[in-house]
Write a protein that holds these residues in place. Structure first.
Motif, PDB file in Angstrom:
ATOM      1  N   LEU A  16       0.838  -1.199   0.000  1.00  0.00           N
ATOM      2  CA  LEU A  16       0.000   0.000   0.000  1.00  0.00           C
ATOM      3  C   LEU A  16       0.873   1.249   0.000  1.00  0.00           C
ATOM      4  CD1 LEU A  16      -2.973   0.982   0.128  1.00  0.00           C
ATOM      5  CD2 LEU A  16      -2.697   1.105   2.617  1.00  0.00           C
ATOM      6  N   LYS A  17       1.964   1.212   0.744  1.00  0.00           N
ATOM      7  CA  LYS A  17       2.897   2.343   0.749  1.00  0.00           C
ATOM      8  C   LYS A  17       3.523   2.529  -0.624  1.00  0.00           C
ATOM      9  CE  LYS A  17       3.999   1.850   5.661  1.00  0.00           C
ATOM     10  NZ  LYS A  17       5.059   1.566   6.667  1.00  0.00           N
ATOM     11  N   VAL A  18       3.838   1.416  -1.283  1.00  0.00           N
ATOM     12  CA  VAL A  18       4.385   1.496  -2.638  1.00  0.00           C
ATOM     13  C   VAL A  18       3.370   2.140  -3.571  1.00  0.00           C
ATOM     14  CG1 VAL A  18       5.143   0.143  -4.632  1.00  0.00           C
ATOM     15  CG2 VAL A  18       5.932  -0.473  -2.332  1.00  0.00           C
ATOM     16  N   LEU A  19       2.109   1.739  -3.444  1.00  0.00           N
ATOM     17  CA  LEU A  19       1.074   2.280  -4.333  1.00  0.00           C
ATOM     18  C   LEU A  19       0.835   3.763  -4.058  1.00  0.00           C
ATOM     19  CD1 LEU A  19      -0.847   1.760  -6.604  1.00  0.00           C
ATOM     20  CD2 LEU A  19      -2.565   1.008  -4.952  1.00  0.00           C
ATOM     21  N   GLU A  20       0.913   4.163  -2.804  1.00  0.00           N
ATOM     22  CA  GLU A  20       0.757   5.584  -2.508  1.00  0.00           C
ATOM     23  C   GLU A  20       1.900   6.388  -3.136  1.00  0.00           C
ATOM     24  OE1 GLU A  20       0.123   8.720   1.192  1.00  0.00           O
ATOM     25  OE2 GLU A  20       0.401   6.582   1.624  1.00  0.00           O
ATOM     26  N   THR A  21       3.098   5.832  -3.101  1.00  0.00           N
ATOM     27  CA  THR A  21       4.237   6.491  -3.757  1.00  0.00           C
ATOM     28  C   THR A  21       3.989   6.636  -5.249  1.00  0.00           C
ATOM     29  OG1 THR A  21       5.796   5.629  -2.116  1.00  0.00           O
ATOM     30  CG2 THR A  21       6.707   6.329  -4.227  1.00  0.00           C
ATOM     31  N   ILE A  22       3.479   5.564  -5.867  1.00  0.00           N
ATOM     32  CA  ILE A  22       3.146   5.602  -7.298  1.00  0.00           C
ATOM     33  C   ILE A  22       2.095   6.674  -7.563  1.00  0.00           C
ATOM     34  CG2 ILE A  22       2.016   4.304  -9.150  1.00  0.00           C
ATOM     35  CD1 ILE A  22       3.312   1.764  -7.934  1.00  0.00           C
ATOM     36  N   ALA A  23       1.046   6.685  -6.738  1.00  0.00           N
ATOM     37  CA  ALA A  23      -0.049   7.642  -6.932  1.00  0.00           C
ATOM     38  C   ALA A  23       0.434   9.077  -6.797  1.00  0.00           C
ATOM     39  CB  ALA A  23      -1.168   7.355  -5.935  1.00  0.00           C
ATOM     40  N   ARG A  24       1.364   9.323  -5.891  1.00  0.00           N
ATOM     41  CA  ARG A  24       1.851  10.691  -5.677  1.00  0.00           C
ATOM     42  C   ARG A  24       2.767  11.162  -6.796  1.00  0.00           C
ATOM     43  NH1 ARG A  24      -0.190  12.738  -1.392  1.00  0.00           N
ATOM     44  NH2 ARG A  24      -0.891  11.419   0.347  1.00  0.00           N
ATOM     45  N   GLU A  25       3.251  10.241  -7.609  1.00  0.00           N
ATOM     46  CA  GLU A  25       3.961  10.640  -8.828  1.00  0.00           C
ATOM     47  C   GLU A  25       2.986  11.124  -9.890  1.00  0.00           C
ATOM     48  OE1 GLU A  25       7.155   8.233 -10.433  1.00  0.00           O
ATOM     49  OE2 GLU A  25       7.177   7.042  -8.583  1.00  0.00           O
ATOM     50  N   LEU A  26       1.712  10.769  -9.720  1.00  0.00           N
ATOM     51  CA  LEU A  26       0.687  11.112 -10.698  1.00  0.00           C
ATOM     52  C   LEU A  26      -0.144  12.309 -10.273  1.00  0.00           C
ATOM     53  CD1 LEU A  26      -0.585   7.459 -11.261  1.00  0.00           C
ATOM     54  CD2 LEU A  26       0.897   8.730 -12.815  1.00  0.00           C
ATOM     55  N   SER A  27      -0.262  12.540  -8.972  1.00  0.00           N
ATOM     56  CA  SER A  27      -1.156  13.586  -8.481  1.00  0.00           C
ATOM     57  C   SER A  27      -0.757  14.033  -7.077  1.00  0.00           C
ATOM     58  CB  SER A  27      -2.600  13.060  -8.459  1.00  0.00           C
ATOM     59  OG  SER A  27      -3.476  13.981  -7.852  1.00  0.00           O
ATOM     60  N   ASP A  28      -1.128  15.259  -6.752  1.00  0.00           N
ATOM     61  CA  ASP A  28      -0.906  15.781  -5.391  1.00  0.00           C
ATOM     62  C   ASP A  28      -2.062  15.440  -4.462  1.00  0.00           C
ATOM     63  OD1 ASP A  28       1.533  16.968  -6.042  1.00  0.00           O
ATOM     64  OD2 ASP A  28       0.561  18.805  -6.744  1.00  0.00           O
ATOM     65  N   GLU A  29      -3.178  14.979  -5.048  1.00  0.00           N
ATOM     66  CA  GLU A  29      -4.343  14.666  -4.207  1.00  0.00           C
ATOM     67  C   GLU A  29      -4.587  13.165  -4.211  1.00  0.00           C
ATOM     68  OE1 GLU A  29      -8.918  15.983  -3.187  1.00  0.00           O
ATOM     69  OE2 GLU A  29      -7.959  16.722  -5.028  1.00  0.00           O
ATOM     70  N   VAL A  30      -4.137  12.525  -3.145  1.00  0.00           N
ATOM     71  CA  VAL A  30      -4.254  11.072  -3.004  1.00  0.00           C
ATOM     72  C   VAL A  30      -4.977  10.761  -1.704  1.00  0.00           C
ATOM     73  CG1 VAL A  30      -3.004   8.903  -2.778  1.00  0.00           C
ATOM     74  CG2 VAL A  30      -2.145  10.685  -4.327  1.00  0.00           C
ATOM     75  N   TRP A  31      -5.993   9.929  -1.788  1.00  0.00           N
ATOM     76  CA  TRP A  31      -6.741   9.475  -0.619  1.00  0.00           C
ATOM     77  C   TRP A  31      -6.513   7.977  -0.459  1.00  0.00           C
ATOM     78  CZ3 TRP A  31     -10.410  12.494   2.296  1.00  0.00           C
ATOM     79  CH2 TRP A  31     -10.495  13.828   1.884  1.00  0.00           C
ATOM     80  N   VAL A  32      -6.101   7.580   0.734  1.00  0.00           N
ATOM     81  CA  VAL A  32      -5.854   6.168   1.028  1.00  0.00           C
ATOM     82  C   VAL A  32      -6.974   5.658   1.926  1.00  0.00           C
ATOM     83  CG1 VAL A  32      -4.285   4.497   2.081  1.00  0.00           C
ATOM     84  CG2 VAL A  32      -3.358   6.458   0.819  1.00  0.00           C
ATOM     85  N   ILE A  33      -7.732   4.670   1.433  1.00  0.00           N
ATOM     86  CA  ILE A  33      -8.855   4.100   2.189  1.00  0.00           C
ATOM     87  C   ILE A  33      -8.737   2.592   2.055  1.00  0.00           C
ATOM     88  CG2 ILE A  33     -11.353   4.090   2.517  1.00  0.00           C
ATOM     89  CD1 ILE A  33     -11.383   6.709   0.809  1.00  0.00           C
ATOM     90  N   ALA A  34      -8.274   1.935   3.098  1.00  0.00           N
ATOM     91  CA  ALA A  34      -7.924   0.519   3.011  1.00  0.00           C
ATOM     92  C   ALA A  34      -8.497  -0.256   4.197  1.00  0.00           C
ATOM     93  CB  ALA A  34      -6.399   0.362   2.969  1.00  0.00           C
ATOM     94  N   PRO A  35      -8.587  -1.579   4.064  1.00  0.00           N
ATOM     95  CA  PRO A  35      -9.133  -2.390   5.158  1.00  0.00           C
ATOM     96  C   PRO A  35      -8.280  -2.324   6.423  1.00  0.00           C
ATOM     97  CG  PRO A  35      -9.106  -3.635   3.103  1.00  0.00           C
ATOM     98  CD  PRO A  35      -8.296  -2.404   2.870  1.00  0.00           C
ATOM     99  N   GLU A  36      -8.952  -2.394   7.545  1.00  0.00           N
ATOM    100  CA  GLU A  36      -8.266  -2.392   8.843  1.00  0.00           C
ATOM    101  C   GLU A  36      -7.369  -3.614   8.988  1.00  0.00           C
ATOM    102  OE1 GLU A  36      -7.238  -0.406  11.870  1.00  0.00           O
ATOM    103  OE2 GLU A  36      -9.369   0.114  11.720  1.00  0.00           O
ATOM    104  N   THR A  37      -7.792  -4.753   8.432  1.00  0.00           N
ATOM    105  CA  THR A  37      -7.032  -5.998   8.536  1.00  0.00           C
ATOM    106  C   THR A  37      -6.889  -6.651   7.162  1.00  0.00           C
ATOM    107  OG1 THR A  37      -9.048  -7.278   8.984  1.00  0.00           O
ATOM    108  CG2 THR A  37      -7.834  -6.428  10.899  1.00  0.00           C
ATOM    109  N   ASP A  38      -6.051  -7.649   7.082  1.00  0.00           N
ATOM    110  CA  ASP A  38      -5.805  -8.365   5.832  1.00  0.00           C
ATOM    111  C   ASP A  38      -7.093  -9.004   5.313  1.00  0.00           C
ATOM    112  OD1 ASP A  38      -4.943 -10.016   3.771  1.00  0.00           O
ATOM    113  OD2 ASP A  38      -3.169 -10.703   4.832  1.00  0.00           O
ATOM    114  N   GLN A  39      -7.447  -8.661   4.074  1.00  0.00           N
ATOM    115  CA  GLN A  39      -8.664  -9.187   3.449  1.00  0.00           C
ATOM    116  C   GLN A  39      -8.354  -9.984   2.186  1.00  0.00           C
ATOM    117  OE1 GLN A  39     -11.993  -8.695   4.630  1.00  0.00           O
ATOM    118  NE2 GLN A  39     -10.853  -8.099   6.442  1.00  0.00           N
ATOM    119  N   SER A  40      -7.157 -10.562   2.137  1.00  0.00           N
ATOM    120  CA  SER A  40      -6.773 -11.354   0.961  1.00  0.00           C
ATOM    121  C   SER A  40      -7.779 -12.487   0.738  1.00  0.00           C
ATOM    122  CB  SER A  40      -5.376 -11.944   1.158  1.00  0.00           C
ATOM    123  OG  SER A  40      -4.403 -10.925   1.260  1.00  0.00           O
ATOM    124  N   GLY A  41      -8.194 -12.655  -0.520  1.00  0.00           N
ATOM    125  CA  GLY A  41      -9.157 -13.697  -0.845  1.00  0.00           C
ATOM    126  C   GLY A  41     -10.597 -13.317  -0.562  1.00  0.00           C
ATOM    127  N   ALA A  42     -10.831 -12.048  -0.186  1.00  0.00           N
ATOM    128  CA  ALA A  42     -12.194 -11.620   0.141  1.00  0.00           C
ATOM    129  C   ALA A  42     -13.075 -11.502  -1.092  1.00  0.00           C
ATOM    130  CB  ALA A  42     -12.167 -10.277   0.866  1.00  0.00           C
TER     131      ALA A  42
END
Length: 256
Positions: A16-42
């Protein structure tokens, strides 16, 4: 450009931190809204029988006690309801989302929910060979450039782009390949049976970590050969060929 970032590995996941870094290369306005716990396979599951809890962590960073689908809905219909995002990015998943994985993946589901709500959406995953040495730098190095190129293609919001980065160093990447969804070798699927300390059995579902021989042009083949795989996906699961055959069969049976 306003970007909503989510994932299925949880709010504290390194991808998620990697993706936020990617997103901030594209825009100054980034909102991170993610699950509280691991939801793999959900997959594309919704939380309907329990209330959703929203916790603000910092400016533009929120955790939802729910699934990736819940997170995107909370983002678009609640937090950003007055100005919806222009792009949803989901990931970067710890591990591949290839072939049959797309039906299980919460990462793909987060992007699908963005698509359903009318927002261009891209899912990103980082494949690996050794779980102790995940090459996050490959996704981080190539992520923003890849997303820019895909946005330049001006794809319809009804299509989700499933991006998988190969398990190699950034300078070993062979390029970008547009692929079709492959089919996993199900002989690799196994059940790992174990016993707990009281002698009761329990089980893990897993896949053997060895290469199969996927067809050319598939997402599996592309990442095996060191390319970034981009697969366009849609939620319309109708098999048009089977539909036509079934209609013809039923029409003939009625005449008989």
């Amino acid at each position: 450009m306003r970007i909503l970032v989510t994932n299925d590995d949880g709010i504290h996941a390194p991808g998620l931190k990697v993706l936020e870094t990617i997103a901030r290369e594209l825009s100054d306005e980034v909102w991170v809204i993610a699950p509280e716990t691991d939801q793999s396979g959900a997959s594309h599951s919704l939380t309907l029988n329990d209330p959703l809890r929203l916790r603000q962590i910092s400016r533009n960073h929120f955790a939802v006690r729910g699934t990736p689908t819940d997170c995107v809905i909370m983002g678009i219909r609640h937090l950003l309801k007055d100005q919806q995002p222009d792009l949803v990015l989901s990931g970067v998943n710890r591990g591949q989302n290839l072939a049959d994985d797309v039906t299980y993946s919460g990462t793909i589901a987060g992007a699908f929910e963005g698509s359903i709500l009318g927002v261009q959406s891209i899912a990103l995953s980082q494949t690996f060979r050794n779980p102790e040495q995940i090459p996050w730098e490959t996704a981080e190095t190539h992520g923003a450039r890849t997303v820019r190129r895909l946005l330049d293609a001006d794809f319809d919001s009804s299509v989700v782009l499933n991006v998988n980065f190969p398990a190699c160093s950034p300078d070993e990447v062979q390029g970008i390949e547009v692929t079709q969804q492959g089919k996993r070798d199900q002989s690799l699927l196994h059940i790992d049976a174990r016993f707990d300390t009281r002698g009761f059995p329990y089980y893990w579902i897993g896949f053997d970590r060895r290469k199969s021989s996927p067809a050319q042009g598939t997402d599996l083949r592309a990442v095996y050969e060191g390319s970034i795989s981009v697969t366009p996906l849609t939620l319309n699961l109708t098999d048009s060929v089977a539909q036509a055959r079934l209609q013809e069969h039923l029409a003939l049976s009625q005449e008989a």
